[in-house]
Design a protein around this motif. Structure first.
Motif, mmCIF file in Angstrom:
data_model
loop_
_atom_site.group_PDB
_atom_site.id
_atom_site.type_symbol
_atom_site.label_atom_id
_atom_site.label_comp_id
_atom_site.label_asym_id
_atom_site.label_seq_id
_atom_site.Cartn_x
_atom_site.Cartn_y
_atom_site.Cartn_z
ATOM 1 N N SER A 105 -42.750 -6.382 -31.173
ATOM 2 C CA SER A 105 -41.378 -6.814 -31.448
ATOM 3 C C SER A 105 -41.043 -8.082 -30.671
ATOM 4 C CB SER A 105 -40.371 -5.717 -31.086
ATOM 5 O OG SER A 105 -40.549 -4.594 -31.891
ATOM 6 N N LEU A 106 -41.466 -8.139 -29.418
ATOM 7 C CA LEU A 106 -41.229 -9.354 -28.618
ATOM 8 C C LEU A 106 -41.974 -10.550 -29.203
ATOM 9 C CD1 LEU A 106 -41.384 -8.037 -24.945
ATOM 10 C CD2 LEU A 106 -39.363 -8.732 -26.231
ATOM 11 N N ASP A 107 -43.213 -10.328 -29.616
ATOM 12 C CA ASP A 107 -43.994 -11.403 -30.237
ATOM 13 C C ASP A 107 -43.323 -11.887 -31.521
ATOM 14 O OD1 ASP A 107 -45.895 -11.257 -28.226
ATOM 15 O OD2 ASP A 107 -47.326 -10.093 -29.431
ATOM 16 N N ASP A 108 -42.871 -10.952 -32.346
ATOM 17 C CA ASP A 108 -42.194 -11.312 -33.592
ATOM 18 C C ASP A 108 -40.935 -12.122 -33.309
ATOM 19 O OD1 ASP A 108 -44.163 -9.940 -34.961
ATOM 20 O OD2 ASP A 108 -42.897 -8.186 -35.389
ATOM 21 N N TYR A 109 -40.176 -11.702 -32.321
ATOM 22 C CA TYR A 109 -38.949 -12.405 -31.949
ATOM 23 C C TYR A 109 -39.290 -13.817 -31.469
ATOM 24 C CZ TYR A 109 -34.655 -13.592 -29.483
ATOM 25 O OH TYR A 109 -33.520 -14.223 -29.041
ATOM 26 N N ILE B 114 -50.949 18.036 -23.504
ATOM 27 C CA ILE B 114 -49.617 17.426 -23.580
ATOM 28 C C ILE B 114 -49.623 16.060 -22.904
ATOM 29 C CG2 ILE B 114 -47.235 17.650 -22.782
ATOM 30 C CD1 ILE B 114 -47.558 20.700 -23.313
ATOM 31 N N GLY B 115 -50.276 15.950 -21.769
ATOM 32 C CA GLY B 115 -50.352 14.664 -21.079
ATOM 33 C C GLY B 115 -51.033 13.599 -21.916
ATOM 34 N N ARG B 116 -52.105 13.984 -22.589
ATOM 35 C CA ARG B 116 -52.831 13.022 -23.433
ATOM 36 C C ARG B 116 -51.954 12.552 -24.590
ATOM 37 N NH1 ARG B 116 -56.834 15.972 -24.449
ATOM 38 N NH2 ARG B 116 -56.397 16.541 -26.595
ATOM 39 N N HIS B 117 -51.242 13.484 -25.207
ATOM 40 C CA HIS B 117 -50.380 13.113 -26.329
ATOM 41 C C HIS B 117 -49.194 12.282 -25.869
ATOM 42 C CE1 HIS B 117 -52.315 15.008 -29.751
ATOM 43 N NE2 HIS B 117 -52.738 15.903 -28.879
ATOM 44 N N MET B 118 -48.649 12.608 -24.699
ATOM 45 C CA MET B 118 -47.555 11.799 -24.158
ATOM 46 C C MET B 118 -48.053 10.394 -23.859
ATOM 47 S SD MET B 118 -45.514 14.488 -21.703
ATOM 48 C CE MET B 118 -44.669 13.178 -20.860
ATOM 49 N N ASN B 119 -49.255 10.280 -23.315
ATOM 50 C CA ASN B 119 -49.827 8.980 -23.007
ATOM 51 C C ASN B 119 -50.043 8.176 -24.291
ATOM 52 O OD1 ASN B 119 -50.881 7.051 -21.192
ATOM 53 N ND2 ASN B 119 -52.961 7.676 -21.706
ATOM 54 N N ASP B 120 -50.533 8.825 -25.335
ATOM 55 C CA ASP B 120 -50.726 8.156 -26.623
ATOM 56 C C ASP B 120 -49.397 7.650 -27.168
ATOM 57 O OD1 ASP B 120 -53.425 8.785 -26.454
ATOM 58 O OD2 ASP B 120 -53.332 10.401 -27.936
ATOM 59 N N ASP B 121 -48.352 8.481 -27.085
ATOM 60 C CA ASP B 121 -47.024 8.088 -27.558
ATOM 61 C C ASP B 121 -46.478 6.917 -26.746
ATOM 62 O OD1 ASP B 121 -47.129 10.098 -29.450
ATOM 63 O OD2 ASP B 121 -45.786 11.449 -28.355
ATOM 64 N N LEU B 122 -46.663 6.971 -25.439
ATOM 65 C CA LEU B 122 -46.180 5.900 -24.572
ATOM 66 C C LEU B 122 -46.909 4.595 -24.874
ATOM 67 C CD1 LEU B 122 -44.413 4.949 -22.249
ATOM 68 C CD2 LEU B 122 -46.183 5.749 -20.675
ATOM 69 N N ASN B 123 -48.226 4.665 -25.028
ATOM 70 C CA ASN B 123 -48.986 3.453 -25.349
ATOM 71 C C ASN B 123 -48.558 2.864 -26.688
ATOM 72 O OD1 ASN B 123 -50.513 3.366 -23.004
ATOM 73 N ND2 ASN B 123 -52.104 4.671 -23.839
ATOM 74 N N LYS B 124 -48.286 3.710 -27.672
ATOM 75 C CA LYS B 124 -47.826 3.224 -28.974
ATOM 76 C C LYS B 124 -46.461 2.547 -28.834
ATOM 77 C CE LYS B 124 -46.864 4.507 -33.770
ATOM 78 N NZ LYS B 124 -46.023 3.352 -33.897
ATOM 79 N N ALA B 125 -45.564 3.146 -28.054
ATOM 80 C CA ALA B 125 -44.233 2.558 -27.853
ATOM 81 C C ALA B 125 -44.341 1.203 -27.162
ATOM 82 C CB ALA B 125 -43.356 3.508 -27.045
ATOM 83 N N ILE B 126 -45.221 1.091 -26.183
ATOM 84 C CA ILE B 126 -45.418 -0.184 -25.482
ATOM 85 C C ILE B 126 -45.991 -1.228 -26.441
ATOM 86 C CG2 ILE B 126 -46.801 -1.339 -23.697
ATOM 87 C CD1 ILE B 126 -46.451 1.277 -22.033
ATOM 88 N N ASP B 127 -46.967 -0.833 -27.245
ATOM 89 C CA ASP B 127 -47.541 -1.758 -28.223
ATOM 90 C C ASP B 127 -46.490 -2.212 -29.226
ATOM 91 O OD1 ASP B 127 -50.017 -1.559 -27.002
ATOM 92 O OD2 ASP B 127 -50.834 -0.162 -28.489
#
Length: 105
Positions: free
Chosen positions: A92-96, A74-87
């Motif tokens: 989005s900031l770069d596009d803006y 679960i920790g690994r999957h949460m970390n993967d999800d968090l990293n994807k959200a940050i990316d």
């Protein structure tokens, strides 16, 4: 945030289910097969309230070890999800920033 809440709920349900399904029989289990089967159940769980049972491949593995496996998955999957959200947020900031009007004539 939704993923983290679902993962935490799943971990709590999983801990209870795994403890309830433990066996006192002495069986030589394959930790890699157990982790793979457990991960398959956790990842496919569409609902955090879904019952997760001790996979057959985990027979003979003690409750504490099962909980460690579940927490790691679960920790690994949460970390993967968090990293994807940050990316995604960074993109989005770069596009803006790239689409801001310039004052150059």
């Amino acid at each position: 945030m939704k993923t983290r809440t679902a993962a935490c709920a799943a971990l709590l349900a999983l801990t209870a289910a795994l403890t309830a399904c433990s066996s006192s029989e002495k069986v030589k289990a394959d930790p890699a097969a157990c982790k793979a089967a457990l991960e398959k159940q956790i990842v496919k769980a569409p609902d955090p309230d879904m019952d997760i049972n001790r996979p057959a491949a985990c027979k003979g593995i003690d409750d504490d070890t099962m909980q460690e496996y579940a927490q790691g998955i679960i920790g690994r999957h949460m970390n993967d999800d968090l990293n994807k959200a940050i990316d995604d947020f960074g993109q989005s900031l770069d596009d803006y920033a790239n689409n801001l009007p310039t004052d150059a004539p």
